[in-house]
Design a protein around this motif. Structure first.
Motif, PDB file in Angstrom:
ATOM      1  N   ASP A  59       0.829  -1.211   0.000  1.00  0.00           N
ATOM      2  CA  ASP A  59       0.000   0.000   0.000  1.00  0.00           C
ATOM      3  C   ASP A  59       0.859   1.256   0.000  1.00  0.00           C
ATOM      4  N   VAL A  60       1.909   1.270   0.827  1.00  0.00           N
ATOM      5  CA  VAL A  60       2.797   2.426   0.889  1.00  0.00           C
ATOM      6  C   VAL A  60       3.454   2.661  -0.466  1.00  0.00           C
ATOM      7  N   ALA A  61       3.895   1.597  -1.115  1.00  0.00           N
ATOM      8  CA  ALA A  61       4.538   1.727  -2.424  1.00  0.00           C
ATOM      9  C   ALA A  61       3.556   2.267  -3.463  1.00  0.00           C
ATOM     10  N   GLN A  62       2.322   1.788  -3.418  1.00  0.00           N
ATOM     11  CA  GLN A  62       1.313   2.264  -4.367  1.00  0.00           C
ATOM     12  C   GLN A  62       0.968   3.725  -4.113  1.00  0.00           C
ATOM     13  N   TYR A  63       0.791   4.075  -2.832  1.00  0.00           N
ATOM     14  CA  TYR A  63       0.521   5.476  -2.496  1.00  0.00           C
ATOM     15  C   TYR A  63       1.685   6.367  -2.938  1.00  0.00           C
ATOM     16  N   GLY A  64       2.917   5.899  -2.686  1.00  0.00           N
ATOM     17  CA  GLY A  64       4.090   6.679  -3.039  1.00  0.00           C
ATOM     18  C   GLY A  64       4.193   6.910  -4.531  1.00  0.00           C
ATOM     19  N   ALA A  65       3.970   5.858  -5.319  1.00  0.00           N
ATOM     20  CA  ALA A  65       4.031   5.996  -6.775  1.00  0.00           C
ATOM     21  C   ALA A  65       2.980   6.975  -7.276  1.00  0.00           C
ATOM     22  N   PHE A  66       1.771   6.886  -6.704  1.00  0.00           N
ATOM     23  CA  PHE A  66       0.690   7.781  -7.126  1.00  0.00           C
ATOM     24  C   PHE A  66       1.021   9.233  -6.812  1.00  0.00           C
ATOM     25  N   HIS A  67       1.433   9.507  -5.580  1.00  0.00           N
ATOM     26  CA  HIS A  67       1.684  10.894  -5.175  1.00  0.00           C
ATOM     27  C   HIS A  67       2.922  11.467  -5.849  1.00  0.00           C
ATOM     28  N   PHE A  68       3.941  10.655  -6.066  1.00  0.00           N
ATOM     29  CA  PHE A  68       5.125  11.156  -6.775  1.00  0.00           C
ATOM     30  C   PHE A  68       4.751  11.565  -8.194  1.00  0.00           C
TER      31      PHE A  68
ATOM     32  N   ILE B  62       9.805  14.725  -1.069  1.00  0.00           N
ATOM     33  CA  ILE B  62       9.346  14.889   0.316  1.00  0.00           C
ATOM     34  C   ILE B  62       7.843  15.145   0.363  1.00  0.00           C
ATOM     35  N   PHE B  63       7.310  15.887  -0.612  1.00  0.00           N
ATOM     36  CA  PHE B  63       5.858  16.059  -0.685  1.00  0.00           C
ATOM     37  C   PHE B  63       5.166  14.709  -0.870  1.00  0.00           C
ATOM     38  N   THR B  64       5.836  13.782  -1.565  1.00  0.00           N
ATOM     39  CA  THR B  64       5.289  12.436  -1.733  1.00  0.00           C
ATOM     40  C   THR B  64       5.100  11.759  -0.379  1.00  0.00           C
ATOM     41  N   LEU B  65       6.042  11.971   0.533  1.00  0.00           N
ATOM     42  CA  LEU B  65       5.931  11.390   1.874  1.00  0.00           C
ATOM     43  C   LEU B  65       4.716  11.943   2.610  1.00  0.00           C
ATOM     44  N   PHE B  66       4.434  13.238   2.414  1.00  0.00           N
ATOM     45  CA  PHE B  66       3.247  13.811   3.043  1.00  0.00           C
ATOM     46  C   PHE B  66       1.979  13.203   2.447  1.00  0.00           C
TER      47      PHE B  66
ATOM     48  N   SER C 278      11.550  25.190  -5.605  1.00  0.00           N
ATOM     49  CA  SER C 278      12.978  25.193  -5.280  1.00  0.00           C
ATOM     50  C   SER C 278      13.159  25.582  -3.815  1.00  0.00           C
ATOM     51  N   PHE C 279      13.119  24.582  -2.934  1.00  0.00           N
ATOM     52  CA  PHE C 279      13.158  24.806  -1.493  1.00  0.00           C
ATOM     53  C   PHE C 279      14.272  23.995  -0.840  1.00  0.00           C
ATOM     54  N   SER C 280      14.689  24.451   0.331  1.00  0.00           N
ATOM     55  CA  SER C 280      15.558  23.637   1.188  1.00  0.00           C
ATOM     56  C   SER C 280      14.687  22.621   1.929  1.00  0.00           C
ATOM     57  N   VAL C 281      15.333  21.653   2.576  1.00  0.00           N
ATOM     58  CA  VAL C 281      14.586  20.601   3.263  1.00  0.00           C
ATOM     59  C   VAL C 281      13.673  21.183   4.342  1.00  0.00           C
ATOM     60  N   GLY C 282      14.179  22.134   5.127  1.00  0.00           N
ATOM     61  CA  GLY C 282      13.368  22.729   6.177  1.00  0.00           C
ATOM     62  C   GLY C 282      12.126  23.411   5.638  1.00  0.00           C
ATOM     63  N   GLU C 283      12.282  24.147   4.566  1.00  0.00           N
ATOM     64  CA  GLU C 283      11.134  24.846   3.980  1.00  0.00           C
ATOM     65  C   GLU C 283      10.154  23.856   3.369  1.00  0.00           C
ATOM     66  N   ILE C 284      10.666  22.773   2.793  1.00  0.00           N
ATOM     67  CA  ILE C 284       9.775  21.747   2.234  1.00  0.00           C
ATOM     68  C   ILE C 284       8.848  21.220   3.313  1.00  0.00           C
TER      69      ILE C 284
ATOM     70  N   GLY D  65       4.948  21.615   3.328  1.00  0.00           N
ATOM     71  CA  GLY D  65       4.211  20.378   3.193  1.00  0.00           C
ATOM     72  C   GLY D  65       3.325  20.050   4.373  1.00  0.00           C
ATOM     73  N   LEU D  66       3.633  20.600   5.533  1.00  0.00           N
ATOM     74  CA  LEU D  66       2.872  20.300   6.749  1.00  0.00           C
ATOM     75  C   LEU D  66       1.428  20.771   6.655  1.00  0.00           C
ATOM     76  N   PHE D  67       1.172  21.765   5.803  1.00  0.00           N
ATOM     77  CA  PHE D  67      -0.190  22.276   5.675  1.00  0.00           C
ATOM     78  C   PHE D  67      -1.165  21.174   5.256  1.00  0.00           C
ATOM     79  N   SER D  68      -0.728  20.289   4.371  1.00  0.00           N
ATOM     80  CA  SER D  68      -1.624  19.251   3.833  1.00  0.00           C
ATOM     81  C   SER D  68      -2.162  18.318   4.907  1.00  0.00           C
ATOM     82  N   PRO D  69      -1.322  17.656   5.701  1.00  0.00           N
ATOM     83  CA  PRO D  69      -1.885  16.784   6.739  1.00  0.00           C
ATOM     84  C   PRO D  69      -2.654  17.543   7.808  1.00  0.00           C
ATOM     85  N   LEU D  70      -2.272  18.784   8.106  1.00  0.00           N
ATOM     86  CA  LEU D  70      -3.021  19.564   9.097  1.00  0.00           C
ATOM     87  C   LEU D  70      -4.456  19.791   8.632  1.00  0.00           C
TER      88      LEU D  70
END
Length: 280
Positions: free
Chosen positions: A6-15, A69-73, A148-154, A158-163
């Motif tokens: 499931d994680v792999a399928q979700y990851g492929a879809f979101h990427f 990283i957005f894919t992880l969210f 074009s972001f650094s890891v911290g800014e990503i 990205g945190l807005f989505s799960p919130l």
């Protein structure tokens, strides 16, 4: 094994979805500005600087990191939904039609507030270099600057989505629409040419930001933090006082440099803007 599948399928879809949105929005804005409406858009250049291919390569490479990283969210939201925690729904009948209508504008309003305050916070001298400096290396932004972001800014962006997924019920189509509105708005604000008509800043639509509004932020750093709307900047006194005048000059063609040969919608400049010192 089912969980990993499931994680792999979700990851492929979101990427794929996130990559598609980024490439589509940046390509459309680049084609419009550099090919379909080239003469009109060249006249409306906001800066005399020209981004070069080195800038584009840097922006795309960091945007790929953002997409990963957005894919992880995205995976996280799917897992939260399976756990019954996330409030995304698939049937329009699950909520009243009035909610389905107002939910998209509501999310945009919430995202605008979230973006303003997190964006402004990242400009604090103590955190700027760790979170937001990389984005501002693009002193002359292009549509490819959008992610074009650094890891911290990503992570902050990205945190807005799960919130939102945890707090507000949204139909999956509404959520997808918001994601496309967000990336197209992002790419447009970084195009470096003014799309809007001259009367924009003299009427009710003045409450919406323009390419000039955000381009001035990239040039001067401390001000014009808003994304969709100018409300927060004006309420907090962070809008540049000459914004409207600069906007009119851009629309009238008084800010653009001498025409130069272009490749792929981006003018070439042997000097570029690489190596410039970026400070908070």
């Amino acid at each position: 094994m089912d969980f990993l599948t499931d994680v792999a399928q979700y990851g492929a879809f979101h990427f794929q979805l996130t990559l598609f949105r980024y490439v589509l929005a940046a390509s459309v804005m680049s084609i419009c500005a550099g090919w379909l409406f080239r003469a009109w858009m060249n006249r409306r250049r906001i800066q005399k600087r020209r981004a070069n291919w080195g800038d584009i390569r840097r922006e795309v490479s960091y945007s790929m990191l953002t997409i990963c990283i957005f894919t992880l969210f995205g995976i996280t939201i799917n897992l939260l939904h399976e756990m019954g925690i996330a409030k995304l729904y698939w049937q329009w009948s699950d909520y009243p039609m009035w909610w389905n209508i107002v939910s998209l504008p509501l999310v945009i309003l919430l995202h605008d507030a979230y973006f303003y305050w997190t964006h402004r916070a990242m400009h604090h001298p103590k955190v700027f270099k760790h979170f937001h400096r990389l984005h501002h290396i693009s002193r002359t932004p292009t549509p490819w600057t959008a992610y074009s972001f650094s890891v911290g800014e990503i992570f902050i962006n990205g945190l807005f989505s799960p919130l939102i997924a945890l707090t507000i019920p949204l139909h999956s189509s509404i959520w997808l629409s918001f994601l496309f509105v967000m990336i197209f708005r992002n790419a447009m604000l970084h195009t470096g040419r003014e799309f809007h008509p001259r009367s924009w800043v003299d009427g009710p639509l003045d409450h919406m930001t323009t390419t000039t509004h955000h381009d001035l932020h990239h040039q001067r750093f401390q001000g014009n933090y808003g994304f969709y709307f100018t409300w927060w900047d004006r309420l907090m006194g962070t809008e540049f006082k000459d914004y409207k005048e600069v906007f009119r000059q851009a629309v009238d063609g008084k800010l653009h440099g001498d025409p130069q040969p272009e490749v792929g919608g981006i003018a070439q400049n042997p000097t570029g803007n690489r190596g410039e010192k970026i400070t908070a």
